[in-house]
Scaffold this motif. Structure first.
Motif, PDB file in Angstrom:
ATOM      1  N   THR A  46      20.146  29.163  30.430  1.00 24.53           N
ATOM      2  CA  THR A  46      18.684  29.085  30.324  1.00 24.53           C
ATOM      3  C   THR A  46      18.227  29.870  29.106  1.00 24.53           C
ATOM      4  O   THR A  46      18.416  31.084  29.028  1.00 24.53           O
ATOM      5  CB  THR A  46      18.041  29.667  31.599  1.00 24.53           C
ATOM      6  OG1 THR A  46      18.604  28.990  32.718  1.00 24.53           O
ATOM      7  CG2 THR A  46      16.549  29.461  31.597  1.00 24.53           C
ATOM      8  N   THR A  47      17.648  29.138  28.163  1.00 27.62           N
ATOM      9  CA  THR A  47      17.152  29.773  26.949  1.00 27.62           C
ATOM     10  C   THR A  47      16.061  28.886  26.360  1.00 27.62           C
ATOM     11  O   THR A  47      15.575  27.989  27.028  1.00 27.62           O
ATOM     12  CB  THR A  47      18.318  30.056  25.966  1.00 27.62           C
ATOM     13  OG1 THR A  47      17.793  30.725  24.822  1.00 27.62           O
ATOM     14  CG2 THR A  47      19.045  28.810  25.532  1.00 27.62           C
ATOM     15  N   TRP A  53      12.732  29.950  21.016  1.00 29.64           N
ATOM     16  CA  TRP A  53      12.495  31.241  20.368  1.00 29.64           C
ATOM     17  C   TRP A  53      13.809  31.874  19.911  1.00 29.64           C
ATOM     18  O   TRP A  53      13.812  32.796  19.111  1.00 29.64           O
ATOM     19  CB  TRP A  53      11.748  32.189  21.322  1.00 29.64           C
ATOM     20  CG  TRP A  53      12.488  32.426  22.614  1.00 29.64           C
ATOM     21  CD1 TRP A  53      13.418  33.394  22.871  1.00 29.64           C
ATOM     22  CD2 TRP A  53      12.368  31.660  23.816  1.00 29.64           C
ATOM     23  NE1 TRP A  53      13.893  33.277  24.145  1.00 29.64           N
ATOM     24  CE2 TRP A  53      13.257  32.222  24.753  1.00 29.64           C
ATOM     25  CE3 TRP A  53      11.595  30.557  24.188  1.00 29.64           C
ATOM     26  CZ2 TRP A  53      13.394  31.707  26.045  1.00 29.64           C
ATOM     27  CZ3 TRP A  53      11.736  30.060  25.472  1.00 29.64           C
ATOM     28  CH2 TRP A  53      12.624  30.637  26.386  1.00 29.64           C
ATOM     29  N   ASP A  55      19.919  41.950  21.155  1.00 26.53           N
ATOM     30  CA  ASP A  55      18.711  42.631  20.697  1.00 26.53           C
ATOM     31  C   ASP A  55      18.305  42.209  19.290  1.00 26.53           C
ATOM     32  O   ASP A  55      17.277  42.654  18.778  1.00 26.53           O
ATOM     33  CB  ASP A  55      18.949  44.153  20.750  1.00 26.53           C
ATOM     34  CG  ASP A  55      17.643  44.923  20.795  1.00 26.53           C
ATOM     35  OD1 ASP A  55      16.725  44.475  21.507  1.00 26.53           O
ATOM     36  OD2 ASP A  55      17.532  45.941  20.089  1.00 26.53           O
ATOM     37  N   THR A  89      23.370  36.971  23.624  1.00 26.17           N
ATOM     38  CA  THR A  89      23.672  37.448  24.979  1.00 26.17           C
ATOM     39  C   THR A  89      22.847  36.629  25.953  1.00 26.17           C
ATOM     40  O   THR A  89      21.655  36.404  25.733  1.00 26.17           O
ATOM     41  CB  THR A  89      23.290  38.933  25.088  1.00 26.17           C
ATOM     42  OG1 THR A  89      24.062  39.655  24.130  1.00 26.17           O
ATOM     43  CG2 THR A  89      23.545  39.463  26.488  1.00 26.17           C
ATOM     44  N   TYR A 138      17.514  31.570  18.011  1.00 24.77           N
ATOM     45  CA  TYR A 138      18.291  30.819  17.017  1.00 24.77           C
ATOM     46  C   TYR A 138      19.403  30.027  17.719  1.00 24.77           C
ATOM     47  O   TYR A 138      19.692  28.878  17.358  1.00 24.77           O
ATOM     48  CB  TYR A 138      18.867  31.823  16.014  1.00 24.77           C
ATOM     49  CG  TYR A 138      19.835  31.255  15.034  1.00 24.77           C
ATOM     50  CD1 TYR A 138      19.397  30.496  13.959  1.00 24.77           C
ATOM     51  CD2 TYR A 138      21.201  31.499  15.173  1.00 24.77           C
ATOM     52  CE1 TYR A 138      20.300  29.974  13.047  1.00 24.77           C
ATOM     53  CE2 TYR A 138      22.107  30.991  14.270  1.00 24.77           C
ATOM     54  CZ  TYR A 138      21.659  30.228  13.213  1.00 24.77           C
ATOM     55  OH  TYR A 138      22.551  29.727  12.319  1.00 24.77           O
TER      56      TYR A 138
HETATM   57  C1  FMN Z   1      21.388  41.712  28.630  1.00 20.49           C
HETATM   58  C2  FMN Z   1      20.636  40.588  27.957  1.00 20.49           C
HETATM   59  C3  FMN Z   1      20.530  39.373  28.591  1.00 20.49           C
HETATM   60  C4  FMN Z   1      19.836  38.305  27.981  1.00 20.49           C
HETATM   61  N1  FMN Z   1      19.746  37.115  28.640  1.00 20.49           N
HETATM   62  C5  FMN Z   1      19.079  36.097  28.045  1.00 20.49           C
HETATM   63  C6  FMN Z   1      18.982  34.824  28.701  1.00 20.49           C
HETATM   64  O1  FMN Z   1      19.521  34.611  29.790  1.00 20.49           O
HETATM   65  N2  FMN Z   1      18.289  33.845  28.064  1.00 20.49           N
HETATM   66  C7  FMN Z   1      17.681  34.026  26.839  1.00 20.49           C
HETATM   67  O2  FMN Z   1      17.063  33.092  26.312  1.00 20.49           O
HETATM   68  N3  FMN Z   1      17.774  35.227  26.203  1.00 20.49           N
HETATM   69  C8  FMN Z   1      18.462  36.239  26.769  1.00 20.49           C
HETATM   70  N4  FMN Z   1      18.557  37.443  26.130  1.00 20.49           N
HETATM   71  C9  FMN Z   1      17.916  37.595  24.808  1.00 20.49           C
HETATM   72  C10 FMN Z   1      18.713  37.012  23.660  1.00 20.49           C
HETATM   73  O3  FMN Z   1      20.068  37.403  23.723  1.00 20.49           O
HETATM   74  C11 FMN Z   1      18.067  37.498  22.351  1.00 20.49           C
HETATM   75  O4  FMN Z   1      16.762  36.893  22.238  1.00 20.49           O
HETATM   76  C12 FMN Z   1      18.886  37.247  21.118  1.00 20.49           C
HETATM   77  O5  FMN Z   1      18.277  37.973  20.071  1.00 20.49           O
HETATM   78  C13 FMN Z   1      18.967  35.798  20.722  1.00 20.49           C
HETATM   79  O6  FMN Z   1      19.755  35.720  19.555  1.00 20.49           O
HETATM   80  P1  FMN Z   1      19.698  34.488  18.586  1.00 20.49           P
HETATM   81  O7  FMN Z   1      18.291  34.414  18.008  1.00 20.49           O
HETATM   82  O8  FMN Z   1      20.760  34.784  17.600  1.00 20.49           O
HETATM   83  O9  FMN Z   1      20.004  33.264  19.406  1.00 20.49           O
HETATM   84  C14 FMN Z   1      19.254  38.489  26.700  1.00 20.49           C
HETATM   85  C15 FMN Z   1      19.365  39.738  26.055  1.00 20.49           C
HETATM   86  C16 FMN Z   1      20.065  40.775  26.681  1.00 20.49           C
HETATM   87  C17 FMN Z   1      20.181  42.093  25.968  1.00 20.49           C
END
Ligand code: FMN
Length: 149
Positions: free
Chosen positions: A18-19, A22, A53, A2, A24
């Motif tokens: 933007t990510t 940390w 989450d 997300t 995956y």
């Molecule tokens: C509503 C919401 C918005 C989010 N927005 C971001 C974001 O803009 N950037 C980011 O890095 N993580 C964001 N996150 C957190 C990631 O979605 C979360 O760390 C996720 O577990 C990553 O999954 P992955 O490890 O499979 O990539 C958000 C989470 C939520 C619930």
């Protein structure tokens, strides 16, 4: 994953997400240089939050949360069924210091079966708003819009 920190940056199909490492997804995107950005309707809000989450490093989120993957055309990553639209993207640049991944949208699929087209907007404190009224200011900003838009 997300992701709420996103924006369009021009009229030439470039967007930024933007990510960081940390997640995956960040590592997957940097390895494959591509992804699909899907825009979920407000009816998918709870699933969207649950997907954000947990990490795909440990689990298969398609299996766990049920959205159906659909084949894309210009990238190997899948579209997500039920979304308002899906943007197939290729990475063109990255500013890692700020976690900016700059991407070119190579194909857009709009879902004609999605009738509730209200998008979700994250406030940033765990609350969300859905699209409401539309305001038309096209005449006021006509000189800023590309021809034909
Ligand atoms: C509503 C919401 C918005 C989010 N927005 C971001 C974001 O803009 N950037 C980011 O890095 N993580 C964001 N996150 C957190 C990631 O979605 C979360 O760390 C996720 O577990 C990553 O999954 P992955 O490890 O499979 O990539 C958000 C989470 C939520 C619930």
């Amino acid at each position: 994953m997300t992701i709420s920190w996103t924006m369009a940056i021009d009229f030439s199909q470039h967007i930024v997400i933007t990510t960081g490492e940390w997640n995956y997804s960040f590592r997957a995107i940097m390895n494959t240089r591509e992804c699909v950005v899907c825009i979920p309707p407000v009816t998918m809000l709870e699933t969207v939050v649950r997907i954000g989450d947990v990490s795909g490093a440990n689990i298969d989120k398609f299996n766990m949360f049920g959205p159906t993957p659909l084949p894309a055309v210009t990238v190997n990553a899948p579209l997500i069924d039920g979304c308002i639209a899906c943007l197939e993207c290729k990475v063109v640049d990255c500013i890692e210091k700020y976690g900016f991944i700059i991407m070119k949208v190579t194909r857009v699929t709009v879902n004609p079966d999605c009738h509730d087209r209200r998008m979700i907007h994250a406030i940033g404190d765990g609350s969300f708003v859905a699209d409401g009224e539309t305001f038309n200011c096209r005449e006021l900003m006509a000189d800023k819009l590309p021809p034909g838009l």
